[in-house]
Design a protein around this motif. Structure first.
Motif, PDB file in Angstrom:
ATOM      1  N   MET A  66      14.430  16.180  43.683  1.00 40.22           N
ATOM      2  CA  MET A  66      13.892  17.437  44.201  1.00 40.22           C
ATOM      3  C   MET A  66      13.125  18.186  43.119  1.00 40.22           C
ATOM      4  O   MET A  66      12.013  18.685  43.338  1.00 40.22           O
ATOM      5  N   ARG A  67      13.720  18.254  41.945  1.00 44.58           N
ATOM      6  CA  ARG A  67      13.070  18.984  40.852  1.00 44.58           C
ATOM      7  C   ARG A  67      11.758  18.325  40.440  1.00 44.58           C
ATOM      8  O   ARG A  67      10.784  19.010  40.120  1.00 44.58           O
ATOM      9  N   GLU A  68      11.727  17.000  40.435  1.00 41.23           N
ATOM     10  CA  GLU A  68      10.502  16.278  40.069  1.00 41.23           C
ATOM     11  C   GLU A  68       9.367  16.591  41.033  1.00 41.23           C
ATOM     12  O   GLU A  68       8.189  16.519  40.656  1.00 41.23           O
ATOM     13  N   GLN A  69       9.725  16.929  42.267  1.00 45.14           N
ATOM     14  CA  GLN A  69       8.700  17.269  43.258  1.00 45.14           C
ATOM     15  C   GLN A  69       8.377  18.759  43.275  1.00 45.14           C
ATOM     16  O   GLN A  69       7.675  19.234  44.164  1.00 45.14           O
ATOM     17  N   GLY A  70       8.917  19.490  42.314  1.00 43.73           N
ATOM     18  CA  GLY A  70       8.607  20.905  42.215  1.00 43.73           C
ATOM     19  C   GLY A  70       9.443  21.795  43.109  1.00 43.73           C
ATOM     20  O   GLY A  70       9.141  22.993  43.252  1.00 43.73           O
ATOM     21  N   ILE A  71      10.491  21.251  43.711  1.00 45.36           N
ATOM     22  CA  ILE A  71      11.379  22.055  44.553  1.00 45.36           C
ATOM     23  C   ILE A  71      12.289  22.885  43.652  1.00 45.36           C
ATOM     24  O   ILE A  71      12.821  22.377  42.649  1.00 45.36           O
TER      25      ILE A  71
END
Length: 339
Positions: free
Chosen positions: A30-35
């Motif tokens: 999720m974090r890698e996708q900017g979430i």
């Protein structure tokens, strides 16, 4: 403005728990996708802690994604009660297990079914079983297959003929693995055998007895290795022998890890999903059949090459990036309903 997501879990690495690993992988993707995502990991889930959790979580995020069950919850009722409380957040529950719950667990699951805004299952059979008990959740539930918690490597020159991979505890197929090796008789002595396993606190007596038996059978013990090390061993394994007591399913992370790293999966035929796994692995019904199939696969690898390659392609298709994208879509839909 993007929604803030909080992944709620009772286990998280380095805890030994598959759902804890899932939580970490999902959060990272999720974090890698900017979430805007964070974890809420606590060890105390006694019923007396419910109000404390409620106070901390009441306005902590726009959406909470609760992972259930985990080793850290220890079967306690607190996660169910927390879902029923009036949090300001939308609630997604990832229910990793339903059909194998006992009567009490299935009754408590109604708190998820009633109060969650969305329920994620990890296999169609699990969702179907839950929908039979609570038909109204069909419209607010979906299936998101799990990914592997182990990295994936290109297949290497074989160093192991037959390996078991997974947690060292009862009910995971390790007892059956021993039985299959015994059924091979003297032919097993000609094979390079290995156990790639993770010890689990609380099962020391089972672990000690099983490891002693395997050691006497000439099995190399590769214990508590890192994910990268496990991937290296699996990618140099001919056959991953995983005779799950209830058969292979899409919820078996160890099967995905083995297939994704290029090992041929030899496993027990399930009562459900057998058609799905046809051509992705080798399935048999009995200990004797598993022994014969394993020996045949080692002796004639070209005969099962297509299944090995198909299994590898399937497992590698289940990326954490795609899983996180699916969760993000669910978050957007339920936040849209709020608006």
């Amino acid at each position: 403005m993007s929604s803030r997501v909080l992944v709620v879990t009772g286990s998280f690495p380095p805890d030994v728990c598959g759902v804890g690993d899932y939580s970490a992988e999902l959060l990272g993707a999720m974090r890698e996708q900017g979430i805007d995502a964070a974890s809420y990991y606590r060890r105390d889930w006694r019923v007396t802690s419910v109000l404390s959790h409620f106070s901390r979580l009441r306005r902590a995020a726009d959406v909470i994604v609760m992972q259930h069950p985990t080793q850290g919850y220890s079967g306690r009722v607190s996660p169910y009660l927390l879902c029923a409380m009036p949090l300001a957040s939308r609630k997604i529950v990832t229910l990793h297990e339903y059909s194998r719950k006992g009567t009490a667990g299935k009754l408590l699951a109604y708190l998820f079914f009633v109060f969650a805004d969305h329920i994620v299952f990890t296999a169609d059979a699990e969702r179907d079983a839950a929908c039979r008990a609570a038909p109204w959740i069909r419209g607010k539930s979906s299936v998101v297959p799990i990914g592997s918690n182990i990295p994936m490597r290109a297949p290497q020159a074989p160093r192991i003929d037959v390996a078991y991979f997974g947690l060292i505890r009862p009910g995971k197929g390790l007892e059956e693995f021993v039985d299959v090796l015994r059924a091979m008789g003297k032919r097993a002595a000609a094979l390079k055998l290995a156990l790639i396993g993770q010890t689990v606190p609380g099962f020391e007596a089972f672990t000690d007895g099983t490891l002693a038996t395997l050691r006497d059978m000439g099995v190399e013990l590769l214990l508590n290795r890192s994910g990268d090390e496990v991937a290296d061993w699996l990618s140099s394994t001919r056959v991953a022998l995983l005779p799950f007591p209830d058969g292979v399913t899409r919820r078996r992370g160890s099967a995905l890890a083995a297939m994704g790293n290029g090992a041929l999966l030899v496993t027990t035929r399930p009562q459900t999903e057998a058609d799905f796994f046809e051509g992705l692995c080798v399935m048999r019904d009995s200990i004797r059949e598993l022994a014969d199939a394993t020996l045949e696969a080692v002796a004639h690898p070209e005969a099962t090459r297509s299944a090995r390659e198909a299994g590898m392609a399937y497992a590698q298709s289940l990326s954490w990036s795609s899983i996180a994208q699916t969760y993000n879509g669910i978050v957007s839909r339920i936040e849209g309903r709020r608006a």
